[in-house]
Each structure stands twice: as structure tokens, then as C-alpha cells.
Motif scaffolding. Structure first.
Motif, PDB file in Angstrom:
ATOM      1  N   SER A 111       0.853  -1.189   0.000  1.00  0.00           N
ATOM      2  CA  SER A 111       0.000   0.000   0.000  1.00  0.00           C
ATOM      3  C   SER A 111       0.895   1.247   0.000  1.00  0.00           C
ATOM      4  N   GLU A 112       0.262   2.385  -0.222  1.00  0.00           N
ATOM      5  CA  GLU A 112       1.025   3.644  -0.149  1.00  0.00           C
ATOM      6  C   GLU A 112       1.654   3.794   1.242  1.00  0.00           C
ATOM      7  N   ASP A 113       0.892   3.465   2.278  1.00  0.00           N
ATOM      8  CA  ASP A 113       1.442   3.551   3.642  1.00  0.00           C
ATOM      9  C   ASP A 113       2.643   2.624   3.807  1.00  0.00           C
ATOM     10  N   ASP A 114       2.533   1.403   3.273  1.00  0.00           N
ATOM     11  CA  ASP A 114       3.664   0.458   3.360  1.00  0.00           C
ATOM     12  C   ASP A 114       4.892   1.041   2.672  1.00  0.00           C
ATOM     13  N   LEU A 115       4.668   1.616   1.496  1.00  0.00           N
ATOM     14  CA  LEU A 115       5.814   2.137   0.734  1.00  0.00           C
ATOM     15  C   LEU A 115       6.495   3.271   1.485  1.00  0.00           C
ATOM     16  N   VAL A 116       5.685   4.133   2.091  1.00  0.00           N
ATOM     17  CA  VAL A 116       6.260   5.237   2.870  1.00  0.00           C
ATOM     18  C   VAL A 116       6.995   4.677   4.087  1.00  0.00           C
ATOM     19  N   ALA A 117       6.335   3.746   4.790  1.00  0.00           N
ATOM     20  CA  ALA A 117       6.919   3.228   6.043  1.00  0.00           C
ATOM     21  C   ALA A 117       8.244   2.513   5.787  1.00  0.00           C
ATOM     22  N   THR A 118       8.340   1.788   4.677  1.00  0.00           N
ATOM     23  CA  THR A 118       9.593   1.056   4.441  1.00  0.00           C
ATOM     24  C   THR A 118      10.675   1.955   3.864  1.00  0.00           C
ATOM     25  N   ALA A 119      10.279   3.052   3.219  1.00  0.00           N
ATOM     26  CA  ALA A 119      11.291   3.969   2.670  1.00  0.00           C
ATOM     27  C   ALA A 119      11.859   4.895   3.739  1.00  0.00           C
ATOM     28  N   LEU A 120      11.063   5.200   4.760  1.00  0.00           N
ATOM     29  CA  LEU A 120      11.514   6.187   5.757  1.00  0.00           C
ATOM     30  C   LEU A 120      12.839   5.820   6.443  1.00  0.00           C
ATOM     31  N   PRO A 121      13.047   4.573   6.866  1.00  0.00           N
ATOM     32  CA  PRO A 121      14.358   4.274   7.475  1.00  0.00           C
ATOM     33  C   PRO A 121      15.525   4.503   6.516  1.00  0.00           C
ATOM     34  N   ARG A 122      15.305   4.233   5.244  1.00  0.00           N
ATOM     35  CA  ARG A 122      16.378   4.488   4.267  1.00  0.00           C
ATOM     36  C   ARG A 122      16.603   5.990   4.126  1.00  0.00           C
ATOM     37  N   LEU A 123      15.500   6.729   4.055  1.00  0.00           N
ATOM     38  CA  LEU A 123      15.619   8.188   3.964  1.00  0.00           C
ATOM     39  C   LEU A 123      16.302   8.741   5.218  1.00  0.00           C
ATOM     40  N   ASP A 124      15.931   8.204   6.375  1.00  0.00           N
ATOM     41  CA  ASP A 124      16.521   8.685   7.628  1.00  0.00           C
ATOM     42  C   ASP A 124      18.027   8.428   7.660  1.00  0.00           C
ATOM     43  N   ALA A 125      18.447   7.310   7.079  1.00  0.00           N
ATOM     44  CA  ALA A 125      19.888   7.033   7.035  1.00  0.00           C
ATOM     45  C   ALA A 125      20.609   8.095   6.206  1.00  0.00           C
ATOM     46  N   LEU A 126      20.003   8.500   5.092  1.00  0.00           N
ATOM     47  CA  LEU A 126      20.618   9.551   4.265  1.00  0.00           C
ATOM     48  C   LEU A 126      20.628  10.876   5.015  1.00  0.00           C
ATOM     49  N   ILE A 127      19.505  11.186   5.648  1.00  0.00           N
ATOM     50  CA  ILE A 127      19.382  12.444   6.386  1.00  0.00           C
ATOM     51  C   ILE A 127      20.403  12.500   7.528  1.00  0.00           C
ATOM     52  N   ALA A 128      20.614  11.359   8.185  1.00  0.00           N
ATOM     53  CA  ALA A 128      21.547  11.319   9.325  1.00  0.00           C
ATOM     54  C   ALA A 128      22.970  11.664   8.902  1.00  0.00           C
ATOM     55  N   GLU A 129      23.243  11.563   7.617  1.00  0.00           N
ATOM     56  CA  GLU A 129      24.564  11.930   7.099  1.00  0.00           C
ATOM     57  C   GLU A 129      24.533  13.278   6.384  1.00  0.00           C
ATOM     58  N   GLY A 130      23.519  14.059   6.627  1.00  0.00           N
ATOM     59  CA  GLY A 130      23.537  15.424   6.101  1.00  0.00           C
ATOM     60  C   GLY A 130      22.850  15.627   4.771  1.00  0.00           C
ATOM     61  N   ALA A 131      22.099  14.635   4.278  1.00  0.00           N
ATOM     62  CA  ALA A 131      21.389  14.837   3.014  1.00  0.00           C
ATOM     63  C   ALA A 131      20.206  15.784   3.232  1.00  0.00           C
ATOM     64  N   THR A 132      20.053  16.749   2.356  1.00  0.00           N
ATOM     65  CA  THR A 132      18.942  17.699   2.448  1.00  0.00           C
ATOM     66  C   THR A 132      18.060  17.657   1.202  1.00  0.00           C
ATOM     67  N   THR A 133      18.542  17.028   0.127  1.00  0.00           N
ATOM     68  CA  THR A 133      17.749  16.835  -1.086  1.00  0.00           C
ATOM     69  C   THR A 133      17.987  15.409  -1.577  1.00  0.00           C
ATOM     70  N   VAL A 134      16.902  14.686  -1.862  1.00  0.00           N
ATOM     71  CA  VAL A 134      17.020  13.298  -2.308  1.00  0.00           C
ATOM     72  C   VAL A 134      16.092  13.077  -3.499  1.00  0.00           C
ATOM     73  N   GLU A 135      16.640  12.548  -4.551  1.00  0.00           N
ATOM     74  CA  GLU A 135      15.818  12.186  -5.708  1.00  0.00           C
ATOM     75  C   GLU A 135      15.251  10.789  -5.483  1.00  0.00           C
ATOM     76  N   VAL A 136      14.007  10.561  -5.887  1.00  0.00           N
ATOM     77  CA  VAL A 136      13.363   9.248  -5.750  1.00  0.00           C
ATOM     78  C   VAL A 136      12.665   8.910  -7.067  1.00  0.00           C
TER      79      VAL A 136
END
Ligand code: DI6
Ligand code: FE
Length: 398
Positions: A111-136
Motif C-alpha cells: 500500500s502507499e502507507d507500506d511504501l512510505v513506512a519502508t522507505a523512511l528508514p532508508r531516507l533517515d539514514a541519508l538524512i543522518a549523514e547530512g542529506a537535504t535533497t534526495v531524488e526518488v
């Protein structure tokens, strides 16, 4: 002079090329989310900030930009990784129904919720290293509903976190089973039915395709690009990764923002990219994970003055990488890029690969997206493996 925040006692890697554009004894000021000063402290106007931050001599770079990811997808391919370790090849696994199509099945089931929920940890890993713009990118639905759901989920990521998400429509990633013997029919459906809807919804900032023997032909890629042009969308291309179909030259001829991968890029492709200003986005995570041996033509790209970006290519099959710091280390170690090229590749040139002129350097008028690092030298950002020296991250001045 009025400003919201003032970072003092900082060292700046402004990235106002050709190198790092370093400023010792630097100062940076923001107002309304934009940079209003970035330069030497002793040359700065008198500011009246609402808040002053002492950086203790830390280095500030522009916020990092990951300009090529497939962050949204269902499931993972850890099982296929094990099969590869036991001796199966990527092609064998793909022919047995694995590969991109196994991720397609998992993505269609999500579902859309599943896709968001599973992508967030990956996004958070990028953010934790200073990413401010991410292409998807989309490209694991391969049907109308799932491609749109992926892009809707991608847009949602940008509301769930303080980060800018740039979206790319990659319907032409693989031929789905419904069109197994009719790739042309699939491309026609994408161009006539899916892309118009995606464009009308405002869900795509660019259009991409996988131009490859196991993907789509140059002629099919051209049709995707024609459709993108009809909707006023810029294009990019997965080009010359596993063979030389002259994809980079094709993309450059269409004024593409970037051509990505490029292990098999030839001199004509390089010349075309130099002429059009198309960015070469290199993806050392995929090169490493797939144990490729053919290097992209770095020296020739340099000689021709083609701007080079670096990205994670975060995807479950060929680059399960969620670290731009490690992407830089791989770029330096495997592709022989310099420190300045690596950092430029995840800031200034990554912004250019997304057509975003308002970021990627520290200069007046750019967005105040910053990464502040606990390092003595910028080289440490590239040198270490698996260590994150981020001290603070600022997005839009906050
Ligand atoms: N090139 C790649 O390396 C990935 N996609 C692409 O166009 C592979 C994606 C996958 O295997 O899931
Ligand atoms: Fe990719």
C-alpha cells in the motif's frame, strides 16, 4: 543587517568551484531560509541575528544531495544476494523471475502507507549523514496504479521529513509480464496513459528510462523522451551501464539533465555530454555491489570538462546503499575521483543533475541547506568508511 541565524567561527567549503572553494575564518548568515552571507568573517557586514551559533572551527558544506535513488520499493532482495553468493548470476536470477520483477511484485502488493513506512528508514539514514535533497524514482510498479502510488508515496516522504524530495518517473525501467512480448506496447501505454496522468498530478519532476539490452532500446527511449517533452518535463537516463547502446549521446542530444552509470560510455558520448552540459552521474555502489570491472571513463570525462555527480543508486537489487559518505569513499577508491570531485559530486553537480539551481553551493541567494561536520579536513568525509562525523544539519535555515 538583518538575519535569522548566524554561524560564526566556521570553515566553509563553499563549493564555488573548481575545487572546494574553502574559506577559513568563515561566517554564514541566513534569512527566510536563504543564505544572505557566506564568506570571510572579517569581511562580513554587521549582522543582528536572532540566534548565533559558534561552530568551533567545524567545517560547513552545502547539505548533501543524493541525485539518483530508487528509495521507494517493496521488499528487499537479500535472498537473491545469498543466491549470488552461492554462485548464481544476476541474469540467471532475473530469468528465474527474480530481479527487478520480484521487486515489482512486492511493490505492487504494498500500500502507499507500506511504501512510505519502508522507505523512511532508508531516507533517515541519508538524512543522518547530512542529506537535504534526495531524488526518488518510480519504476517498480510497471503498471499505471503502482507507478502513481510510488510517486505519491515519494511526495509524501517530503512531508514526513525536513528534506526536499525530487521525483522522477521511471516507468521504462523493465518490461512487465503483462507486456512480455510487447515492449513497444508497454512504452506506448506509458506515453499515452501513465505519463499524462503523472504530469497532470504534478508527481514527476523529471523522466528517466533504462536504456540497455535488458531494458529498453534507444528507439523506445526516444519515444519516452518525446512524451516527456510534450509535458515539459526534463529527462535523464540510465545509460551505458552494461553495454554501449550510445544512450549517453542520445540523452545529451535531448539536453538531458544527466546520464547515469556510464561504465561503457565512449568518446562520442563524452563529447555530446560536454556539448550539452549533461551531468555524468556515477554510481560506484552498483559497480561495487555487482563486482563490475569496467570503469567509467573518468579521465576522459575530466578532460572534456563534463560535470561529475555521485549518488547512491539506492535500490534493492544492485546497490542497497544508503550512505553518501560511503558513495564518496567508493568514488575515490574505485573510480579514482579526488576529494574535491567527490564532494562536488554530492553537492554542486548533484544539484545540477536535478536541475536545481538554488542549491549545492554556499553562496548568497542559495537555499540555506547545510551540513556541519566534526572534521579537521574535508578529506575526512571521503576517507573514512562507515563513520559519520555529522555534527548538525540545517534544512531551509532550520
Ligand atoms: N540499473 C540498475 O542497476 C538498477 N536499475 C537500473 O536501471 C537495477 C535495479 C534492480 O535490480 O532492482
Ligand atoms: Fe538506478
Amino acid at each position: 543587517m538583518r538575519c535569522d541565524r548566524l554561524w560564526r567561527n566556521a570553515r566553509l567549503a563553499t563549493m564555488r568551484g573548481p575545487g572546494l572553494g574553502p574559506v577559513e575564518d568563515g561566517m554564514l548568515a541566513s534569512l527566510d531560509g536563504m543564505i544572505v552571507y557566506a564568506g570571510r568573517a572579517d569581511e562580513a557586514p554587521a549582522f543582528e541575528p536572532r540566534e548565533t551559533i559558534d561552530c568551533d572551527g567545524r567545517w560547513i558544506t552545502p547539505g548533501l544531495i543524493d541525485c539518483h535513488t530508487h528509495l521507494i520499493h517493496g521488499g528487499d532482495r537479500a535472498r537473491e544476494f545469498e543466491m549470488r553468493l552461492d554462485g548464481s548470476t544476476y541474469e540467471e536470477i532475473a530469468r528465474a523471475g527474480g530481479g527487478i520483477l520480484s521487486t515489482m511484485r512486492a511493490t505492487r502488493a504494498a500500500s502507499e502507507d507500506d511504501l512510505v513506512a519502508t522507505a523512511l528508514p532508508r531516507l533517515d539514514a541519508l538524512i543522518a549523514e547530512g542529506a537535504t535533497t534526495v531524488e526518488v524514482k518510480s519504476g517498480y510498479g510497471l503498471d499505471r496504479d503502482t507507478e502513481i502510488r510510488m510517486l505519491r508515496a515519494a511526495r509524501r516522504l517530503g512531508r514526513e521529513r525536513p528534506v526536499h524530495i525530487a521525483t522522477t518517473f521511471l516507468g521504462a525501467h523493465a518490461v512487465p509480464p503483462e507486456y512480455a512480448d510487447d515492449a513497444d506496447g508497454y512504452i506506448a501505454m506509458l506515453c499515452e496513459e501513465v505519463l499524462p496522468e503523472v504530469a497532470a498530478l504534478g508527481f514527476a519532476d523529471a523522466v528517466d528510462a533504462f536504456c540497455e539490452g535488458i531494458g529498453f532500446t534507444p528507439a523506445q527511449t526516444q519515444r519516452m523522451f518525446d512524451a516527456a517533452a510534450r509535458h515539459g518535463l526534463p529527462v535523464k537516463l540510465h545509460a551505458d551501464q552494461l553495454s554501449n547502446l550510445h544512450g549517453a549521446a542520445l540523452a545529451a542530444g535531448r539536453g538531458a539533465l544527466s546520464a547515469d552509470h556510464l561504465e561503457y560510455l565512449d568518446q562520442a558520448g563524452i563529447a555530446a555530454m560536454a556539448a550539452s552540459g549533461t551531468v555524468a552521474t556515477l554510481l560506484p555502489g552498483a559497480y561495487y555491489f555487482m563486482r563490475e570491472s569496467r570503469l567509467p571513463p573518468i579521465e576522459a570525462l575530466r578532460a572534456a570538462g563534463v560535470p561529475i555527480a555521485l549518488a547512491t543508486d539506492c535500490n534493492p537489487g544492485t546497490s542497497p546503499l544508503t550512505s553518501l559518505l560511503l558513495a564518496m569513499n567508493l568514488g575515490a577508491t574505485l573510480f579514482h575521483l579526488t576529494v574535491a570531485e567527490c564532494i562536488t559530486g554530492v553537492t554542486r553537480n548533484a544539484a545540477r543533475a536535478l536541475g536545481l539551481a538554488d542549491r549545492g553551493t554556499l553562496e548568497v541567494g542559495k537555499r540555506c541547506d547545510l551540513a556541519i561536520w566534526d572534521v579537521e579536513r574535508p578529506a575526512e568525509l571521503v576517507y573514512r568508511m562507515g563513520y559519520n562525523p555529522l555534527h548538525a544539519r540545517i534544512w531551509s535555515g532550520q
